[in-house]
Scaffold this motif. Structure first.
Motif, mmCIF file in Angstrom:
data_model
loop_
_atom_site.group_PDB
_atom_site.id
_atom_site.type_symbol
_atom_site.label_atom_id
_atom_site.label_comp_id
_atom_site.label_asym_id
_atom_site.label_seq_id
_atom_site.Cartn_x
_atom_site.Cartn_y
_atom_site.Cartn_z
ATOM 1 N N LEU A 8 -19.136 -25.725 71.965
ATOM 2 C CA LEU A 8 -18.908 -27.495 70.968
ATOM 3 C C LEU A 8 -18.729 -27.012 69.054
ATOM 4 O O LEU A 8 -18.525 -27.772 68.745
ATOM 5 C CB LEU A 8 -20.174 -27.817 71.363
ATOM 6 C CG LEU A 8 -20.391 -28.157 72.326
ATOM 7 C CD1 LEU A 8 -21.864 -29.260 72.531
ATOM 8 C CD2 LEU A 8 -19.024 -29.311 73.507
ATOM 9 N N ASN A 9 -18.577 -25.822 68.808
ATOM 10 C CA ASN A 9 -18.316 -25.411 67.627
ATOM 11 C C ASN A 9 -16.854 -25.434 67.068
ATOM 12 O O ASN A 9 -16.054 -25.338 68.506
ATOM 13 C CB ASN A 9 -18.707 -24.269 67.519
ATOM 14 C CG ASN A 9 -19.875 -23.632 67.304
ATOM 15 O OD1 ASN A 9 -21.034 -24.091 67.394
ATOM 16 N ND2 ASN A 9 -20.597 -22.273 67.637
ATOM 17 N N LEU A 10 -16.797 -25.926 65.915
ATOM 18 C CA LEU A 10 -15.400 -26.492 64.927
ATOM 19 C C LEU A 10 -14.476 -25.286 64.838
ATOM 20 O O LEU A 10 -15.543 -23.831 64.383
ATOM 21 C CB LEU A 10 -15.427 -26.828 64.594
ATOM 22 C CG LEU A 10 -16.707 -28.670 64.207
ATOM 23 C CD1 LEU A 10 -17.326 -29.104 62.969
ATOM 24 C CD2 LEU A 10 -15.189 -29.191 64.146
ATOM 25 N N PRO A 11 -13.622 -24.665 64.682
ATOM 26 C CA PRO A 11 -12.757 -24.064 64.659
ATOM 27 C C PRO A 11 -13.734 -23.790 63.498
ATOM 28 O O PRO A 11 -13.187 -24.085 62.745
ATOM 29 C CB PRO A 11 -11.663 -23.814 64.391
ATOM 30 C CG PRO A 11 -11.056 -25.629 65.256
ATOM 31 C CD PRO A 11 -12.486 -26.278 65.119
ATOM 32 N N ASN A 12 -13.366 -21.803 63.413
ATOM 33 C CA ASN A 12 -13.663 -21.266 61.913
ATOM 34 C C ASN A 12 -13.070 -21.344 61.285
ATOM 35 O O ASN A 12 -13.488 -21.755 60.117
ATOM 36 C CB ASN A 12 -13.843 -19.813 62.444
ATOM 37 C CG ASN A 12 -15.003 -19.492 63.072
ATOM 38 O OD1 ASN A 12 -15.797 -19.804 63.003
ATOM 39 N ND2 ASN A 12 -14.653 -18.041 64.012
ATOM 40 N N ALA A 13 -11.043 -21.562 61.332
ATOM 41 C CA ALA A 13 -10.711 -21.609 60.172
ATOM 42 C C ALA A 13 -10.652 -22.986 59.732
ATOM 43 O O ALA A 13 -9.842 -23.450 58.091
ATOM 44 C CB ALA A 13 -9.022 -21.011 60.897
ATOM 45 N N VAL A 14 -10.921 -23.875 60.221
ATOM 46 C CA VAL A 14 -10.908 -25.131 59.767
ATOM 47 C C VAL A 14 -12.679 -25.373 58.576
ATOM 48 O O VAL A 14 -12.684 -25.393 57.281
ATOM 49 C CB VAL A 14 -11.744 -26.351 60.611
ATOM 50 C CG1 VAL A 14 -11.616 -27.951 60.340
ATOM 51 C CG2 VAL A 14 -10.095 -26.440 61.715
ATOM 52 N N ILE A 15 -13.582 -24.659 59.215
ATOM 53 C CA ILE A 15 -14.798 -24.060 58.819
ATOM 54 C C ILE A 15 -14.958 -23.569 57.153
ATOM 55 O O ILE A 15 -15.073 -23.762 56.169
ATOM 56 C CB ILE A 15 -15.995 -24.017 59.694
ATOM 57 C CG1 ILE A 15 -16.213 -25.208 60.541
ATOM 58 C CG2 ILE A 15 -16.889 -23.315 58.551
ATOM 59 C CD1 ILE A 15 -16.529 -25.822 60.443
ATOM 60 N N THR A 16 -13.831 -22.573 57.703
ATOM 61 C CA THR A 16 -13.283 -21.699 55.750
ATOM 62 C C THR A 16 -12.886 -22.943 54.730
ATOM 63 O O THR A 16 -13.235 -22.159 53.760
ATOM 64 C CB THR A 16 -12.712 -20.324 56.904
ATOM 65 O OG1 THR A 16 -13.520 -19.992 57.560
ATOM 66 C CG2 THR A 16 -12.439 -19.269 55.772
#
Length: 147
Positions: A8-16
């Motif tokens: 369920l985690n959002l993609p790391n690239a989006v978060i970054t």
């Protein structure tokens, strides 16, 4: 539904990208902090979705609407985000309307061009037919002159 919480985690690239846009230049964020922000964002999205779903269910609908999300934000006591959310939603709607109008215009232009090409084709066929008739008449006249 996801089988594991990690799914369920959002993609790391989006978060970054979001973190970089939110912070001033020169501020670094550790890998551990990015992971914590990512998990917090995922929890927030799940909670907001669950609250919005409650409003949709109360209205006997299966589809969440923007209004349900707004109500959920209010219920979660995030009123200060309502105005920016409304503005973003309005900008999205305008963008969608512009895309729809552009698509309709493109379709109309394509149809018009297709009609114009068909008319042009018909005109060319008529010209060829008239040229053939003219050649036939000229051939007949040449035969009369020879006789």
């Amino acid at each position: 539904m996801a089988e594991r919480p990690e799914d369920l985690n959002l993609p790391n690239a989006v978060i970054t990208r979001i973190i970089k846009e939110a912070l001033p230049d020169g501020v670094n964020v550790s890998k551990e902090a990015r992971k914590a922000i990512s998990q917090a964002a995922s929890v927030f999205v799940l909670y907001a979705t669950s609250c919005a779903n409650t409003f949709a269910m109360k209205a006997k609908r299966k589809t969440l609407s923007a209004g349900d999300v707004m109500s959920a934000m209010e219920e979660m006591e995030f009123e200060r985000f309502l105005q920016p959310l409304r503005e973003a939603l309005e900008a999205y709607k305008k963008g969608q309307k512009g895309k729809k109008e552009a698509s309709e215009q493109k379709r109309k232009d394509k149809k018009k061009n297709s009609t114009d090409e068909n008319d042009k084709s018909r005109d060319e066929e008529e010209d060829e037919h008239m040229d053939e008739e003219q050649e036939g008449e000229n051939d007949a006249e040449d035969e009369d002159v020879e006789n």
